[in-house]
Design a protein around this motif. Sequence first.
Motif, PDB file in Angstrom:
ATOM      1  N   GLN A   1       0.829  -1.207   0.000  1.00 21.16           N
ATOM      2  CA  GLN A   1       0.000   0.000   0.000  1.00 21.16           C
ATOM      3  C   GLN A   1       0.862   1.256   0.000  1.00 21.16           C
ATOM      4  O   GLN A   1       2.025   1.244   0.332  1.00 21.16           O
ATOM      5  CB  GLN A   1      -0.925  -0.011   1.228  1.00 21.16           C
ATOM      6  CG  GLN A   1      -2.003  -1.085   1.122  1.00 21.16           C
ATOM      7  CD  GLN A   1      -2.897  -1.189   2.345  1.00 21.16           C
ATOM      8  OE1 GLN A   1      -2.798  -0.385   3.268  1.00 21.16           O
ATOM      9  NE2 GLN A   1      -3.772  -2.177   2.361  1.00 21.16           N
ATOM     10  N   ARG A   2       0.230   2.367  -0.389  1.00 20.98           N
ATOM     11  CA  ARG A   2       0.830   3.704  -0.457  1.00 20.98           C
ATOM     12  C   ARG A   2       1.982   3.760  -1.457  1.00 20.98           C
ATOM     13  O   ARG A   2       2.949   4.472  -1.262  1.00 20.98           O
ATOM     14  CB  ARG A   2       1.304   4.187   0.923  1.00 20.98           C
ATOM     15  CG  ARG A   2       0.218   4.288   1.993  1.00 20.98           C
ATOM     16  CD  ARG A   2      -1.054   4.967   1.555  1.00 20.98           C
ATOM     17  NE  ARG A   2      -0.940   6.334   1.103  1.00 20.98           N
ATOM     18  CZ  ARG A   2      -1.279   7.384   1.836  1.00 20.98           C
ATOM     19  NH1 ARG A   2      -1.742   7.221   3.042  1.00 20.98           N
ATOM     20  NH2 ARG A   2      -1.187   8.602   1.338  1.00 20.98           N
ATOM     21  N   ARG A   3       1.883   2.980  -2.534  1.00 16.52           N
ATOM     22  CA  ARG A   3       2.868   3.038  -3.616  1.00 16.52           C
ATOM     23  C   ARG A   3       2.196   3.352  -4.954  1.00 16.52           C
ATOM     24  O   ARG A   3       2.795   3.148  -6.010  1.00 16.52           O
ATOM     25  CB  ARG A   3       3.600   1.706  -3.754  1.00 16.52           C
ATOM     26  CG  ARG A   3       4.352   1.267  -2.524  1.00 16.52           C
ATOM     27  CD  ARG A   3       5.112  -0.007  -2.814  1.00 16.52           C
ATOM     28  NE  ARG A   3       5.599  -0.631  -1.601  1.00 16.52           N
ATOM     29  CZ  ARG A   3       6.328  -1.731  -1.586  1.00 16.52           C
ATOM     30  NH1 ARG A   3       6.657  -2.326  -2.724  1.00 16.52           N
ATOM     31  NH2 ARG A   3       6.734  -2.251  -0.446  1.00 16.52           N
ATOM     32  N   GLY A   4       0.955   3.762  -4.913  1.00 21.62           N
ATOM     33  CA  GLY A   4       0.261   4.125  -6.150  1.00 21.62           C
ATOM     34  C   GLY A   4      -0.505   3.000  -6.815  1.00 21.62           C
ATOM     35  O   GLY A   4      -1.108   3.203  -7.872  1.00 21.62           O
TER      36      GLY A   4
ATOM     37  N   TYR B   1      -4.342   3.603  -6.898  1.00 27.14           N
ATOM     38  CA  TYR B   1      -4.639   4.597  -7.927  1.00 27.14           C
ATOM     39  C   TYR B   1      -4.657   3.944  -9.305  1.00 27.14           C
ATOM     40  O   TYR B   1      -5.550   4.206 -10.123  1.00 27.14           O
ATOM     41  CB  TYR B   1      -3.608   5.730  -7.875  1.00 27.14           C
ATOM     42  CG  TYR B   1      -3.952   6.898  -8.764  1.00 27.14           C
ATOM     43  CD1 TYR B   1      -4.691   7.966  -8.278  1.00 27.14           C
ATOM     44  CD2 TYR B   1      -3.551   6.916 -10.105  1.00 27.14           C
ATOM     45  CE1 TYR B   1      -5.033   9.030  -9.098  1.00 27.14           C
ATOM     46  CE2 TYR B   1      -3.889   7.964 -10.931  1.00 27.14           C
ATOM     47  CZ  TYR B   1      -4.626   9.027 -10.416  1.00 27.14           C
ATOM     48  OH  TYR B   1      -4.959  10.076 -11.240  1.00 27.14           O
ATOM     49  N   GLN B   2      -3.668   3.086  -9.567  1.00 29.06           N
ATOM     50  CA  GLN B   2      -3.605   2.412 -10.878  1.00 29.06           C
ATOM     51  C   GLN B   2      -4.809   1.490 -11.089  1.00 29.06           C
ATOM     52  O   GLN B   2      -5.354   1.414 -12.198  1.00 29.06           O
ATOM     53  CB  GLN B   2      -2.315   1.609 -11.003  1.00 29.06           C
ATOM     54  CG  GLN B   2      -1.084   2.470 -11.188  1.00 29.06           C
ATOM     55  CD  GLN B   2       0.172   1.623 -11.362  1.00 29.06           C
ATOM     56  OE1 GLN B   2       0.207   0.693 -12.151  1.00 29.06           O
ATOM     57  NE2 GLN B   2       1.202   1.963 -10.609  1.00 29.06           N
TER      58      GLN B   2
ATOM     59  N   GLU C   1      -7.672   3.666 -11.994  1.00 33.90           N
ATOM     60  CA  GLU C   1      -7.547   4.166 -13.374  1.00 33.90           C
ATOM     61  C   GLU C   1      -8.073   3.144 -14.371  1.00 33.90           C
ATOM     62  O   GLU C   1      -8.802   3.486 -15.302  1.00 33.90           O
ATOM     63  CB  GLU C   1      -6.071   4.468 -13.687  1.00 33.90           C
ATOM     64  CG  GLU C   1      -5.649   5.874 -13.375  1.00 33.90           C
ATOM     65  CD  GLU C   1      -4.276   6.181 -13.944  1.00 33.90           C
ATOM     66  OE1 GLU C   1      -3.379   5.320 -13.874  1.00 33.90           O
ATOM     67  OE2 GLU C   1      -4.124   7.297 -14.467  1.00 33.90           O
TER      68      GLU C   1
ATOM     69  N   LEU D   1      -8.833   8.490  -2.020  1.00 30.39           N
ATOM     70  CA  LEU D   1      -8.497   7.834  -3.294  1.00 30.39           C
ATOM     71  C   LEU D   1      -9.610   8.053  -4.306  1.00 30.39           C
ATOM     72  O   LEU D   1      -9.362   8.452  -5.450  1.00 30.39           O
ATOM     73  CB  LEU D   1      -8.280   6.332  -3.062  1.00 30.39           C
ATOM     74  CG  LEU D   1      -8.157   5.452  -4.315  1.00 30.39           C
ATOM     75  CD1 LEU D   1      -6.971   5.887  -5.173  1.00 30.39           C
ATOM     76  CD2 LEU D   1      -8.011   3.982  -3.918  1.00 30.39           C
TER      77      LEU D   1
ATOM     78  N   LYS E   1     -10.165  11.484  -5.961  1.00 27.21           N
ATOM     79  CA  LYS E   1      -9.254  11.797  -7.077  1.00 27.21           C
ATOM     80  C   LYS E   1      -9.884  11.461  -8.424  1.00 27.21           C
ATOM     81  O   LYS E   1      -9.455  11.956  -9.460  1.00 27.21           O
ATOM     82  CB  LYS E   1      -7.940  11.026  -6.942  1.00 27.21           C
ATOM     83  CG  LYS E   1      -7.043  11.491  -5.794  1.00 27.21           C
ATOM     84  CD  LYS E   1      -5.810  10.619  -5.724  1.00 27.21           C
ATOM     85  CE  LYS E   1      -4.965  10.937  -4.497  1.00 27.21           C
ATOM     86  NZ  LYS E   1      -4.206  12.160  -4.597  1.00 27.21           N
TER      87      LYS E   1
END
Length: 81
Positions: A24-27, A30-31, A34, A61, A64
């Motif tokens: 976690q907290r490495r993007g 988010y990916q 997406e 999250l 965004k």
Amino acid sequence: MGRVIGDGGCNFELVDVAVHPEYQRRGLGYQIMEVLMNDLRANAPKSAYVCLIADRGAPALYEKFGFELTAPDSVGMAIQF
Ligand SMILES: CC(C)(COP(=O)(O)OP(=O)(O)OC[C@H]1O[C@@H](n2cnc3c(N)ncnc32)[C@H](O)[C@@H]1OP(=O)(O)O)[C@@H](O)C(=O)NCCC(=O)NCCS
């Protein structure tokens, strides 16, 4: 991981969005979002309603990607069988 479920037309729900605690907290979250949102934008009707239940820490999250709190106009309800 993450999934979109729905009726293919009017209603969709984002569920099971999760990243292993060690990553976690490495993007990665988010990916995942997406990919799911690009798929919805490409395939869901423009009038589709997309919802989710955000657990602690997760609202930032989803904000965004344009998600907004539904309260106070409407609130989420659930039952666990
Ligand atoms: C929520 C979850 C999927 C996020 O995945 P992640 O890979 O850690 O997220 P990312 O690294 O891509 O972070 C993207 C943004 O989400 C927000 N965010 C993620 N974790 C957060 C936390 N613990 N607290 C506050 N904001 C957080 C931040 O805005 C972050 O952007 P920033 O890094 O620029 O501040 C992950 O924490 C998770 O699996 N949690 C347990 C399961 C869960 O709660 N799933 C959500 C169900 S709705």
